[in-house]
Design a protein around this motif. Structure first.
Motif, short mmCIF file in Angstrom:
data_model
loop_
_atom_site.label_atom_id
_atom_site.label_comp_id
_atom_site.label_asym_id
_atom_site.label_seq_id
_atom_site.Cartn_x
_atom_site.Cartn_y
_atom_site.Cartn_z
N ASN A 153 0.82 -1.21 0.00
CA ASN A 153 0.00 0.00 0.00
C ASN A 153 0.85 1.26 0.00
OD1 ASN A 153 -2.35 -1.51 0.03
ND2 ASN A 153 -2.62 -1.39 2.23
N GLU A 156 2.07 1.88 -3.53
CA GLU A 156 0.97 2.44 -4.32
C GLU A 156 0.73 3.90 -3.98
OE1 GLU A 156 -2.41 -0.30 -5.88
OE2 GLU A 156 -2.27 -0.62 -3.71
N TRP A 157 0.76 4.24 -2.70
CA TRP A 157 0.55 5.62 -2.28
C TRP A 157 1.62 6.53 -2.88
CZ3 TRP A 157 3.15 9.51 0.16
CH2 TRP A 157 2.38 10.57 0.67
N HIS A 172 1.04 7.25 -6.55
CA HIS A 172 -0.10 8.12 -6.85
C HIS A 172 0.07 9.54 -6.34
CE1 HIS A 172 -2.68 4.23 -6.96
NE2 HIS A 172 -2.16 4.50 -8.14
N GLN A 173 1.00 9.73 -5.36
CA GLN A 173 1.14 11.05 -4.74
C GLN A 173 1.87 12.02 -5.67
OE1 GLN A 173 -0.40 11.67 -1.87
NE2 GLN A 173 0.16 13.82 -2.08
N PHE A 225 -0.76 8.48 6.44
CA PHE A 225 -0.54 8.81 5.03
C PHE A 225 -1.22 10.13 4.66
CE2 PHE A 225 0.31 4.19 4.49
CZ PHE A 225 1.53 4.29 3.83
N GLU A 226 -2.35 10.39 5.31
CA GLU A 226 -3.14 11.57 4.95
C GLU A 226 -2.51 12.87 5.42
OE1 GLU A 226 -4.50 8.78 6.33
OE2 GLU A 226 -5.28 8.07 4.39
#
Length: 241
Positions: A120, A123-124, A127-128, A196-197
């Motif tokens: 994950n 993937e993050w 996409h970031q 992550f946020e």
């Protein structure tokens, strides 16, 4: 016997004129070595360039619990990384994290929670689009939870020191040089509380990041036997400025 599993590429080594041996952290079997015959040939069904560091895989594999080297029947890059291979900051982050993971993860048994976190996180990162300068610090901090030496957060937020050897916060300076002191203790606490946020909101200077990454690598060295030196963080620091 055939099995379907997801995988994360850790390391690829040339083997003979046309083959490779690739080490893949798999969801079902932990870290495994696979021989891929003919991977360097121009029309290879499973080609060498499918095994770039931290590329994500869907695999159908043969598995023998008595074998040191396994074989792959089918493979595809899934999900296909869109930005990491082409963005200098992301690719430098990936190289650094790949080196850490390769030296930290040794088990040849399934650890689905660890696998899911790493999968994950990749993937993050892919996409970031902004605010990547704290990602490696957050990743290293969170990874300790799955490797078995996550810090004891009792006193976190109220203590001036963090003892790297014992993994605890303290109001008193430890009897060792292996500790964090203000303001680094508070920055480390912020990383422990991050998600992550919200890691984009952490305000750290370049000097603070450099100091923390070195201390985090010291922390890994203390708690993982044979961890050794990590060299790629020097390149990463140059890229991040």
């Amino acid at each position: 016997m055939l099995h379907k599993t997801r995988g994360i590429v850790f390391k690829t080594t040339d083997y003979g004129d046309s083959s490779i041996i690739v080490q893949v952290f798999t969801e079902k079997f932990g870290l495994q070595s696979y021989i891929v015959n003919g991977a360097k040939k121009p029309k290879a069904k499973i080609a060498r360039n499918m095994f770039q560091p931290l590329h994500l895989l869907d695999m159908v594999v043969y598995y023998k619990n008595t074998g040191n080297v396994q074989r792959i029947k089918e493979l595809k890059n899934s999900p296909q990384l869109q930005t990491i291979p082409y963005d200098v900051i992301k690719s430098s982050l990936a190289i650094f994290l790949n080196e850490v993971l390769y030296k930290a993860i040794k088990q040849q048994t399934a650890d689905e929670n660890l696998f899911e976190f790493v999968f994950n996180a990749i993937e993050w990162l892919d996409h970031q689009s902004e605010g990547l300068s704290n990602f490696h610090l957050f990743f290293l901090t969170r990874l300790t939870r799955y490797l078995g030496f996550y810090p004891d957060r009792y006193l976190a937020g109220n203590a001036d020191y963090f003892d790297l050897k014992n993994g605890v916060f303290s109001n008193y300076k430890p009897d060792t040089i292996l500790y964090l002191s203000p303001p680094h203790t508070q920055n480390f606490t912020a990383l422990l509380e991050a998600t992550f946020e919200n890691i984009l909101q952490l305000k750290l200077t370049n000097d603070e990041r450099r100091y923390l990454v070195q201390k985090l690598l010291d922390y890994y060295t203390l708690h993982i036997e044979g961890f050794g030196n990590i060299r790629s963080h020097e390149v990463l620091e140059e890229v991040l400025g």
